[in-house]
Design a protein around this motif. Structure first.
Motif, short mmCIF file in Angstrom:
data_model
loop_
_atom_site.label_atom_id
_atom_site.label_comp_id
_atom_site.label_asym_id
_atom_site.label_seq_id
_atom_site.Cartn_x
_atom_site.Cartn_y
_atom_site.Cartn_z
N ARG A 6 6.83 -13.85 64.01
CA ARG A 6 5.84 -14.49 64.89
C ARG A 6 6.21 -14.35 66.37
NH1 ARG A 6 6.07 -18.41 60.69
NH2 ARG A 6 4.23 -18.22 59.40
N SER A 7 7.00 -13.34 66.71
CA SER A 7 7.47 -13.22 68.09
C SER A 7 6.35 -12.79 69.03
CB SER A 7 8.62 -12.22 68.16
OG SER A 7 8.23 -11.01 67.56
N GLY A 8 5.25 -12.27 68.48
CA GLY A 8 4.15 -11.84 69.34
C GLY A 8 2.98 -12.80 69.28
N LEU A 9 3.19 -13.95 68.64
CA LEU A 9 2.08 -14.90 68.50
C LEU A 9 1.90 -15.66 69.80
CD1 LEU A 9 0.07 -16.11 66.40
CD2 LEU A 9 1.71 -17.94 66.09
N THR A 10 0.71 -15.54 70.40
CA THR A 10 0.42 -16.30 71.61
C THR A 10 -0.62 -17.37 71.30
OG1 THR A 10 -1.35 -14.81 72.26
CG2 THR A 10 0.86 -14.26 73.01
N VAL A 11 -0.81 -18.29 72.22
CA VAL A 11 -1.71 -19.41 71.96
C VAL A 11 -3.13 -18.90 71.69
CG1 VAL A 11 -2.69 -21.52 72.87
CG2 VAL A 11 -0.31 -20.98 73.32
N ALA A 12 -3.58 -17.96 72.53
CA ALA A 12 -4.95 -17.47 72.34
C ALA A 12 -5.08 -16.74 71.01
CB ALA A 12 -5.34 -16.55 73.49
N LEU A 13 -4.05 -16.01 70.62
CA LEU A 13 -4.09 -15.31 69.35
C LEU A 13 -4.11 -16.30 68.18
CD1 LEU A 13 -4.01 -12.54 67.92
CD2 LEU A 13 -1.53 -12.70 67.91
N TYR A 14 -3.33 -17.36 68.30
CA TYR A 14 -3.28 -18.37 67.25
C TYR A 14 -4.64 -19.06 67.12
CZ TYR A 14 -1.31 -21.98 64.24
OH TYR A 14 -1.04 -22.80 63.19
N MET A 15 -5.26 -19.31 68.26
CA MET A 15 -6.60 -19.88 68.26
C MET A 15 -7.55 -18.96 67.50
SD MET A 15 -9.05 -20.11 71.56
CE MET A 15 -9.42 -18.39 71.55
N TYR A 16 -7.46 -17.68 67.79
CA TYR A 16 -8.32 -16.72 67.12
C TYR A 16 -8.06 -16.69 65.61
CZ TYR A 16 -10.26 -12.28 65.62
OH TYR A 16 -10.95 -11.32 64.94
N GLN A 17 -6.77 -16.69 65.26
CA GLN A 17 -6.44 -16.63 63.83
C GLN A 17 -6.98 -17.84 63.09
OE1 GLN A 17 -2.20 -16.18 63.63
NE2 GLN A 17 -2.28 -13.97 63.92
N GLN A 18 -6.88 -19.01 63.71
CA GLN A 18 -7.38 -20.21 63.05
C GLN A 18 -8.90 -20.21 63.01
OE1 GLN A 18 -5.69 -22.63 61.45
NE2 GLN A 18 -3.86 -21.42 61.77
N GLY A 19 -9.51 -19.86 64.12
CA GLY A 19 -10.96 -19.94 64.19
C GLY A 19 -11.66 -18.83 63.42
N PHE A 20 -11.18 -17.60 63.57
CA PHE A 20 -11.91 -16.48 63.01
C PHE A 20 -11.20 -15.83 61.84
CE2 PHE A 20 -13.57 -17.09 67.21
CZ PHE A 20 -14.93 -17.02 66.98
N GLY A 21 -9.93 -16.20 61.60
CA GLY A 21 -9.24 -15.70 60.41
C GLY A 21 -9.38 -16.70 59.28
N GLN A 22 -9.18 -17.98 59.62
CA GLN A 22 -9.29 -19.03 58.61
C GLN A 22 -10.64 -19.73 58.67
OE1 GLN A 22 -6.97 -19.10 56.47
NE2 GLN A 22 -5.77 -17.61 57.61
N TYR A 23 -11.44 -19.43 59.66
CA TYR A 23 -12.76 -20.05 59.85
C TYR A 23 -12.67 -21.55 60.08
CZ TYR A 23 -13.69 -15.52 57.87
OH TYR A 23 -13.67 -14.17 57.62
N GLU A 24 -11.49 -22.04 60.49
CA GLU A 24 -11.35 -23.46 60.83
C GLU A 24 -11.66 -23.60 62.32
OE1 GLU A 24 -11.02 -25.90 58.92
OE2 GLU A 24 -10.15 -25.15 57.06
N MET A 25 -12.94 -23.66 62.64
CA MET A 25 -13.36 -23.64 64.03
C MET A 25 -12.88 -24.88 64.79
SD MET A 25 -15.03 -21.00 64.99
CE MET A 25 -15.47 -19.50 64.14
N GLY A 26 -12.88 -26.03 64.13
CA GLY A 26 -12.46 -27.25 64.81
C GLY A 26 -11.03 -27.15 65.29
N TYR A 27 -10.19 -26.64 64.40
CA TYR A 27 -8.78 -26.49 64.73
C TYR A 27 -8.59 -25.47 65.85
CZ TYR A 27 -3.81 -26.71 63.46
OH TYR A 27 -2.46 -26.93 63.46
N GLY A 28 -9.31 -24.35 65.72
CA GLY A 28 -9.23 -23.31 66.74
C GLY A 28 -9.70 -23.82 68.10
N ALA A 29 -10.80 -24.60 68.08
CA ALA A 29 -11.34 -25.12 69.34
C ALA A 29 -10.37 -26.10 69.97
CB ALA A 29 -12.68 -25.79 69.08
N ALA A 30 -9.68 -26.87 69.14
CA ALA A 30 -8.69 -27.81 69.68
C ALA A 30 -7.56 -27.05 70.37
CB ALA A 30 -8.14 -28.69 68.56
#
Lengths: 354, 435
Positions: free
Chosen positions: A284-308
């Protein structure tokens, strides 16, 4: 604050000067002023509409989403208040992402600005083909980050990458002429967790240096030649001239560049997304906040979590920006009336749409 | 004074935004039953989405055209979307409208979509199909993967198991041949290891191997194959808990790690394009899905062959995926009937689909002489009785962000198998507990 004149309509100001102390309407405005206000609004309407539809509305809607448990496919999205925020703050992967992002900011902002300033100083002293060099250094800025990352993924390849090939050839050559160097081991640019962020920072600096370079160059060109002539007569060498004239007079430019570099660096997304094809890099050395947001929102479809996550990033960036603007205003005043950097003060910080 | 104007602008913006938001919210509700689209000449128009970007896409296009010729009353609008963004688009269209009538789902993704009720149950269509659908003709494992909580939501189109690709030229050079002098693929761990050791060579004498016996390509499918063969996996059979840190899984991971660091027959998966290494003859063996066949056929002068995955552990197993045909929930009965006719047609023409580089799930196609002549497909198909999917859980997709890094950390030797898997399990348990 008298230093923020952009927020005042110059037309109104002149009118006020012409009719001092005249009567006002209930809104504190004279009729003609009100009409001018609406006319102004009308002129701004195209932008306001686009801004409202494509930025403000999605941003506010994103906040609304962040207060719900919002799986894209779920038939209902229950209200959870600040639960998503609490969950994000207790999610250690978010903190890993934040640490990585902060590391990236620390790497890329000072170094990147140093490179830009160096390039601008070099360019300013170039007399022939200046436009050619300008274009050369600015070219990467024009390229989309997706293309840049694909290119650099190949450059960074441990086995067949061009960078390792060149470094290997140089090390081999130096050994050939008798320097006591160890045989070259291919550098794990993108596969060793310790190397990942510096590699990404290097790529980002290459990509973005040209942008700030143009700003620095403009700043340097704005410094009157008289100062340098006077300094030369006084016997100042190149370093003295830089340190006593260029550097202090460039301060407003420097601060402006720093602020926007920090803003951009915190939102790093494309680099790691493309380099690791949607993943997060080794450990996870290349994981950034914006990327994590994307993964949660558009990878897991958990939009609420991603938006937070998005709103937490927004809060962090906002805090930094306010801090820097405070600094900027203070510095600009001290720089004297001619060098006021009042231009960016009026615009609010734009946040990346969720 | 001037602030009043700013206030006005703010007020104006607020009105604008609330109008936009309410309009947006209203349109976002527009999901579910969509009217059937009737094209020119009274044709039923069906949108069909898939991610077949390779030669399989061309084959699918040919099949679609053939279907349209034989069924003039149906018009298929096929859209190929690369798998990388396919599910993003499909999910959003299912949630907010614009979903296709018929689409491909991977077996491991079906429970997720079925659990949210966005798939059309097929029970009645299957039961009333004329001529009756020969249920016994379907290989049982893919057939069962189309059910979620007892209801059928899909028709299996194919199965794509992992298998062993090996470079026959390198095998012959290393003397790994049978009595007739043909390259002999390993079938178990001992044969695999000894072959890999013979195939790992330093050809330019710099002290570093530049030809490898084996290479890890897609770590996820390689890991699932090793894990299943040792009796492990990601989730317990009831799908309720994480078993990645079990002794069986640790043994599997250790064996994978040993290939790189103990036996040194596989390169460290660091900055290498592993599949390219196999294509270029720098690695002699790789475990990959049948869908990689097309890229080997493109590679000129590469002598390769396929075999079932060797048995590394005590259990016979091989990772597999399946392309399933599904329909969106709430489509009109007319569209559903046309969609079912189309799905049934594709399934009935499984042999044609196999030519695009897939393994069919219809036993009649598997037994046909034409299929026996497809060398790699026929070899990989031998594993059909014991192939295993990724956990068929609605949470499967949420597990991979934790499964993948754990496997990667072990293969890069950054963490011990125990550390990596315990960390992954802690996070996976959190995901499983989420409502």
């Amino acid at each position: 604050m008298q230093n923020a004149p952009l927020q005042t309509d110059p037309l109104l100001r002149s009118e006020r000067a012409r009719f001092p102390g005249t009567g006002h309407s209930a809104f504190g405005l004279r009729r003609s002023q009100m009409r001018e206000g609406w006319v102004g609004l009308l002129f701004a309407l195209p932008h306001l509409l686009l801004f409202g539809v494509f930025l403000l509305a999605p941003v506010l809607y994103g906040f609304y989403i962040s207060l719900h448990r919002w799986h894209v496919l779920a038939k209902s999205h229950p209200w959870v208040g600040l639960e998503n925020y609490a969950a994000v703050l207790s999610d250690d992967i978010f903190w890993i992402a934040l640490r990585n992002t902060a590391y990236f900011v620390v790497l890329v902002v000072p170094l990147g600005n140093l490179v830009s300033l160096g390039l601008a100083l070099g360019l300013a002293s170039v007399k022939r083909f200046q436009a050619f060099y300008k274009v050369c250094y600015y070219l990467p800025v024009v390229i989309s980050i997706a293309v840049v990352a694909v290119l650099w993924r190949w450059l960074y390849n441990t086995q067949i990458g061009l960078l390792n090939m060149y470094i290997g050839a140089v090390v081999g050559g130096l050994r050939e002429i008798g320097l006591p160097l160890a045989p070259f081991q291919p550098l794990p640019w993108l596969s060793n967790p310790l190397w990942v962020m510096p590699s990404i920072a290097l790529m980002s600096i290459w990509w973005g240096a040209g942008g700030n370079m143009i700003l620095y160059l403009a700043g340097i060109n704005n410094i009157p030649d008289d100062y340098y002539e006077a300094a030369m007569i006084d016997g100042a060498n190149a370093w003295n001239r830089f340190w006593a004239i260029t550097w202090p007079l460039l301060k407003p430019t420097t601060l402006f560049c720093l602020v926007f570099s920090v803003l951009g660096a915190f939102q790093i997304f494309g680099q790691t997304y493309v380099l690791f094809t949607g993943g997060a890099g080794p450990a996870r050395s290349g994981l950034t906040v914006a990327l994590y947001m994307y993964q949660q929102g558009f990878g897991q479809y958990e939009m609420g979590y991603g938006a937070a996550i998005a709103y937490l990033l927004f809060a962090i960036v906002l805090a930094f920006t306010v801090l820097q603007f405070r600094l900027l205003e203070g510095r600009a005043e001290r720089a004297g009336p001619d060098e006021k950097m009042d231009k960016p003060v009026g615009e609010p910080v734009e946040e990346e749409a969720v | 004074m001037t602030f009043s104007i700013r206030k006005r602008i703010l007020l104006f913006l607020c009105v604008l935004i609330s109008a936009l938001l309410s309009a947006g919210c209203a349109s976002l509700r527009g999901r579910g039953a969509s009217a059937v689209e009737i094209g020119p000449g009274g044709k039923v128009v069906l949108d069909f989405w898939n991610g077949f970007t390779g030669p399989d896409g061309k084959m699918m296009e040919a099949m679609v055209r053939q279907f349209e010729k034989e069924h003039p009353d149906v018009d298929i609008r096929m859209q190929i979307i690369p798998w990388g963004t396919y599910y993003d688009k499909l999910t959003l269209s299912l949630a907010y409208g614009g979903a296709p009538e018929v689409f491909i789902l991977h077996a491991a993704r079906l429970p997720e979509y079925a659990s949210f009720g966005v798939l059309e149950p097929l029970g009645d269509l299957v039961a009333s199909s004329q001529p009756p659908l020969p249920v016994d003709d379907f290989a049982p494992i893919p057939w069962q993967a189309t059910f979620y909580k007892g209801k059928q939501y899909a028709l299996p189109l194919d199965v794509h198991p992992i298998g062993l690709y090996y470079n026959t030229k390198l095998f012959k050079e290393a003397g790994i041949v049978d009595e007739q002098g043909r390259a002999k693929p390993p079938t178990n761990w001992e044969e695999f290891l000894s072959a890999a050791q013979k195939l790992t060579k330093d050809t330019n004498g710099d002290g570093q191997p530049d030809q490898w016996g084996f290479v890890f390509t897609w770590q996820r499918t390689n890991w699932f194959t090793f894990a299943y063969q040792f009796g492990g996996g990601a989730l317990s059979p009831d799908l309720q808990s994480c078993i990645m840190a079990s002794t069986e899984n640790l043994a599997a991971l250790r064996r994978m790690n040993d290939l790189i660091y103990k036996y040194k027959v596989a390169p460290k998966p660091e900055g290498i394009d592993a599949w390219l290494a196999f294509r270029q003859g720098k690695a002699a063996m790789a475990l990959e899905g049948i869908y990689m066949l097309a890229s080997l056929e493109e590679q000129k002068g590469l002598p390769y062959a396929g075999a079932p995955a060797p048995q590394f552990g005590p259990v016979r197993a091989a990772w597999a995926g399946s392309h399933l045909l599904s329909m969106a929930d709430g489509i009109s009965p007319e569209a559903a009937r046309a969609g079912w006719k189309f799905m049934r047609y594709l399934s009935d023409h499984s042999l044609m689909w196999a030519k695009g580089g897939q393994v069919p799930v219809r036993k009649s196609a598997l037994r046909s002489p034409e299929f026996a002549e497809m060398p790699v497909q026929a070899q990989f198909a031998k594993q059909l009785p014991y192939v295993r999917y990724e956990p068929l859980s609605p949470k499967a997709n949420a597990l991979f962000p934790f499964v993948d890094p754990a496997v990667e950390a072990v293969l890069l030797d950054l963490e011990s198998p125990k550390e990596a898997t315990e960390d992954a399990c802690r996070r996976i348990e959190q995901v499983l507990e989420r409502p």
